[in-house]
Design an enzyme around this catalytic site. Structure first.
Site, PDB file in Angstrom:
ATOM      1  N   HIS A 127      22.179  32.709  -0.190  1.00 49.23           N
ATOM      2  CA  HIS A 127      22.617  31.816  -0.740  1.00 49.23           C
ATOM      3  C   HIS A 127      21.563  30.780  -2.105  1.00 49.23           C
ATOM      4  O   HIS A 127      22.118  29.115  -2.216  1.00 49.23           O
ATOM      5  CB  HIS A 127      23.895  31.169  -0.636  1.00 49.23           C
ATOM      6  CG  HIS A 127      24.995  31.962  -0.587  1.00 49.23           C
ATOM      7  ND1 HIS A 127      25.039  32.563   0.874  1.00 49.23           N
ATOM      8  CD2 HIS A 127      26.523  31.675  -1.067  1.00 49.23           C
ATOM      9  CE1 HIS A 127      26.008  33.597   1.379  1.00 49.23           C
ATOM     10  NE2 HIS A 127      27.030  33.093   0.072  1.00 49.23           N
TER      11      HIS A 127
ATOM     12  N   GLU B  86      21.965  35.252   7.135  1.00 43.92           N
ATOM     13  CA  GLU B  86      21.874  34.467   6.424  1.00 43.92           C
ATOM     14  C   GLU B  86      23.065  33.135   6.413  1.00 43.92           C
ATOM     15  O   GLU B  86      23.633  34.360   6.138  1.00 43.92           O
ATOM     16  CB  GLU B  86      21.372  34.643   4.749  1.00 43.92           C
ATOM     17  CG  GLU B  86      22.461  35.915   3.940  1.00 43.92           C
ATOM     18  CD  GLU B  86      23.055  34.872   3.769  1.00 43.92           C
ATOM     19  OE1 GLU B  86      23.646  33.701   3.008  1.00 43.92           O
ATOM     20  OE2 GLU B  86      24.636  35.299   3.128  1.00 43.92           O
TER      21      GLU B  86
ATOM     22  N   SER C 255      26.872  37.967   0.928  1.00 44.20           N
ATOM     23  CA  SER C 255      27.835  37.046   0.587  1.00 44.20           C
ATOM     24  C   SER C 255      29.553  37.392   1.539  1.00 44.20           C
ATOM     25  O   SER C 255      28.913  38.810   3.052  1.00 44.20           O
ATOM     26  CB  SER C 255      28.288  36.013   0.031  1.00 44.20           C
ATOM     27  OG  SER C 255      29.451  34.558   0.766  1.00 44.20           O
TER      28      SER C 255
END
Length: 309
Positions: A281, A211, A103
């Protein structure tokens, strides 16, 4: 087992019960877990102000720990990129440390790669993967354990059938391979935010993995378009798409969904766009060596990636 150093370089940890639960799980696995003094600090949405979080990264680099694990992502690392202790971080890697996260951690990973050629690991974060009431995902845990014990040499996943409709040559007897290509990427939003800065790696003929979370498909396409027009996508040997989740389609979309974005992307580039990478995630995620050369093979519906010596 491993000496793990937990630190908070981005968002504040709000779920204190989950933090304690995650800490106990790692300790129950036999790890020596050291918690940074500011791991639970809070300033606005951040885990402490900029100086506090920078000092936490400096302590992590100097800790001598085998694993430097973020507590969570969120936002905050891009504010620190011009001040990070790159040389100290690189020395810690030379001494055997593995910097792990996902992230917002993508900002540190790509900046370290651009500035120092420093490899890191895209993988779990404490709160994302060990803090829940359910037990951690078996595959995530196994990949994490493999890294710690030094036996991790690669990963693999099964490609969706749609990939073969788009790339029929993948199903040939010879398969397809990209050998010795640098693996890089991470969170799409964070990666795009670094474009045009000194912290964006100039990777040529690499394997780019992406992602994101809570981004509508049209915003995903817009960011991919930015990378396309900047020439980034065309300079890669393959594009791997992990999980894009936690978004909400609306009636206004009229069929415009993530698959439409993937189809559009495949029409814009001449390199394979492979999906289904177990990363993002989501509970089931593999470890990915950011900044290291890998060998990627596709045989039938199996995609295999190797990086072991």
């Amino acid at each position: 087992m491993a000496h793990i150093y937990l630190y908070s370089p981005s968002g504040a940890v709000r779920d204190k019960a989950g933090f304690r639960r995650a800490l106990k799980r790692l300790q129950a696995q036999g790890h020596d877990v050291e918690v940074d003094p500011a791991a639970l600090a809070s300033h606005q949405r951040f885990a402490g102000d900029d100086d506090t979080r920078l000092a936490a990264i400096e302590r992590a680099a100097a800790s001598g720990a085998q694993v430097l694990l973020t507590t969570r992502g969120g936002y905050g690392l891009t504010r620190l990129l011009h001040r990070l202790p790159y040389e100290a971080m690189a020395r810690s890697v030379e001494q055997g440390a593995a910097w792990i996260g996902l992230s917002d951690f993508t900002a540190l990973q790509l900046a370290a790669l651009a500035r120092q050629g420093m490899p890191t690991w895209a993988g779990p974060a404490l709160m994302e993967d060990w803090a829940g009431e359910q037990e951690p995902d078996d595959i995530m845990q196994a990949c994490f354990d493999d890294l710690i014990t030094g036996v991790g040499e690669g990963t693999g996943w099964r490609l969706p059938a749609a990939d073969f409709k788009a790339h029929p040559w993948l199903a040939g007897e010879a398969g397809w391979a990209a050998e010795g290509a640098v693996l890089w990427g991470g969170n799409l939003s964070v990666l795009c935010a670094l474009l045009g800065t000194p912290y964006f790696p100039a990777v040529e003929q690499g394997i780019l993995f992406l992602e994101d979370v809570a981004e509508h498909p049209y915003r995903i396409e817009r960011m991919l378009t930015q990378l396309l027009h900047a020439g980034v996508l065309g300079r890669q040997r393959a594009i791997l798409l992990g999980s894009f989740n936690r978004y909400q389609l609306t009636p206004h979309d009229r069929g415009f969904n993530l698959q439409r974005v993937i189809d559009w992307l495949r029409g814009q580039v001449s390199v394979p766009v492979l999906t289904g990478l177990p990363f993002g995630h989501v509970p089931t995620k593999v470890m990915l060596p950011v900044g290291r050369p890998v060998d990627l093979y596709v045989q039938g519906r199996e995609a295999l990636m190797f990086w072991g010596d």
